[in-house]
Write a protein that holds these residues in place. Sequence first.
Motif, PDB file in Angstrom:
ATOM      1  N   SER A  11      -2.253  -4.074  -6.954  1.00 46.89           N
ATOM      2  CA  SER A  11      -2.003  -5.365  -7.580  1.00 46.89           C
ATOM      3  C   SER A  11      -3.328  -6.028  -7.940  1.00 46.89           C
ATOM      4  CB  SER A  11      -1.204  -6.262  -6.627  1.00 46.89           C
ATOM      5  OG  SER A  11      -0.912  -7.509  -7.230  1.00 46.89           O
ATOM      6  N   TRP A  17      -7.939 -12.426  -3.800  1.00 57.10           N
ATOM      7  CA  TRP A  17      -7.307 -11.257  -3.176  1.00 57.10           C
ATOM      8  C   TRP A  17      -5.986 -11.652  -2.525  1.00 57.10           C
ATOM      9  CZ3 TRP A  17     -12.864 -11.109  -2.186  1.00 57.10           C
ATOM     10  CH2 TRP A  17     -13.507 -10.099  -2.900  1.00 57.10           C
ATOM     11  N   GLU A  18      -5.938 -12.850  -1.955  1.00 58.01           N
ATOM     12  CA  GLU A  18      -4.703 -13.327  -1.331  1.00 58.01           C
ATOM     13  C   GLU A  18      -3.586 -13.452  -2.363  1.00 58.01           C
ATOM     14  OE1 GLU A  18      -7.684 -14.716  -0.917  1.00 58.01           O
ATOM     15  OE2 GLU A  18      -8.097 -14.545   1.231  1.00 58.01           O
ATOM     16  N   THR A  21      -2.319 -10.068  -3.279  1.00 59.96           N
ATOM     17  CA  THR A  21      -1.444  -9.571  -2.212  1.00 59.96           C
ATOM     18  C   THR A  21      -0.066 -10.205  -2.314  1.00 59.96           C
ATOM     19  OG1 THR A  21      -3.346  -9.239  -0.759  1.00 59.96           O
ATOM     20  CG2 THR A  21      -1.181  -9.373   0.296  1.00 59.96           C
ATOM     21  N   GLN A  22      -0.017 -11.508  -2.497  1.00 62.84           N
ATOM     22  CA  GLN A  22       1.259 -12.218  -2.603  1.00 62.84           C
ATOM     23  C   GLN A  22       2.061 -11.723  -3.805  1.00 62.84           C
ATOM     24  OE1 GLN A  22       2.525 -14.418  -0.321  1.00 62.84           O
ATOM     25  NE2 GLN A  22       4.378 -14.231  -1.529  1.00 62.84           N
ATOM     26  N   VAL A  38       2.541  -5.838   5.513  1.00 64.67           N
ATOM     27  CA  VAL A  38       1.652  -5.370   4.452  1.00 64.67           C
ATOM     28  C   VAL A  38       0.268  -5.169   5.064  1.00 64.67           C
ATOM     29  CG1 VAL A  38       1.166  -7.718   3.681  1.00 64.67           C
ATOM     30  CG2 VAL A  38       0.762  -5.834   2.141  1.00 64.67           C
ATOM     31  N   TYR A  39      -0.356  -4.071   4.708  1.00 63.68           N
ATOM     32  CA  TYR A  39      -1.698  -3.752   5.183  1.00 63.68           C
ATOM     33  C   TYR A  39      -2.602  -3.628   3.961  1.00 63.68           C
ATOM     34  CZ  TYR A  39      -5.566  -0.866   6.850  1.00 63.68           C
ATOM     35  OH  TYR A  39      -6.806  -0.373   7.130  1.00 63.68           O
ATOM     36  N   VAL A  40      -3.617  -4.466   3.878  1.00 56.93           N
ATOM     37  CA  VAL A  40      -4.556  -4.403   2.766  1.00 56.93           C
ATOM     38  C   VAL A  40      -5.538  -3.276   3.059  1.00 56.93           C
ATOM     39  CG1 VAL A  40      -6.281  -5.632   1.411  1.00 56.93           C
ATOM     40  CG2 VAL A  40      -4.299  -6.875   2.304  1.00 56.93           C
ATOM     41  N   GLN A  43     -10.016  -3.643  -1.084  1.00 54.48           N
ATOM     42  CA  GLN A  43     -10.202  -4.785  -1.967  1.00 54.48           C
ATOM     43  C   GLN A  43     -11.347  -4.452  -2.917  1.00 54.48           C
ATOM     44  OE1 GLN A  43     -11.136  -7.826   0.948  1.00 54.48           O
ATOM     45  NE2 GLN A  43      -9.101  -8.709   0.721  1.00 54.48           N
ATOM     46  N   VAL A  57      -6.290  -5.379  -5.177  1.00 56.68           N
ATOM     47  CA  VAL A  57      -5.976  -4.911  -3.828  1.00 56.68           C
ATOM     48  C   VAL A  57      -5.149  -3.634  -3.893  1.00 56.68           C
ATOM     49  CG1 VAL A  57      -6.096  -7.144  -2.660  1.00 56.68           C
ATOM     50  CG2 VAL A  57      -3.951  -6.440  -3.691  1.00 56.68           C
ATOM     51  N   LEU A  59      -2.559  -1.903  -1.379  1.00 62.07           N
ATOM     52  CA  LEU A  59      -1.783  -2.281  -0.189  1.00 62.07           C
ATOM     53  C   LEU A  59      -0.896  -1.138   0.278  1.00 62.07           C
ATOM     54  CD1 LEU A  59      -0.287  -5.570  -1.640  1.00 62.07           C
ATOM     55  CD2 LEU A  59      -2.315  -5.402  -0.245  1.00 62.07           C
TER      56      LEU A  59
END
Length: 66
Positions: A11, A17-18, A21-22, A38-40, A43, A57, A59
Amino acid sequence: MSILKVIEVLSSSTTSWEDATQKAVEKASKSVKHIRSVYVQEQSAQVKDGKVTEYRVNLKLTFEIE
């Protein structure tokens, strides 16, 4: 006992980055039900003219199989 499955999702976002992820979780949850975590994994960012223009990211999403 639960059976869990892990999938990999990529994504990006122009904000953070947040946010990337969202967005990944929101989009995946439209077709993948029962997301547990969820595991990042990675990045990265794209840079243009000395400024970050895109946050990326990689994920791993874990979800329960019914």
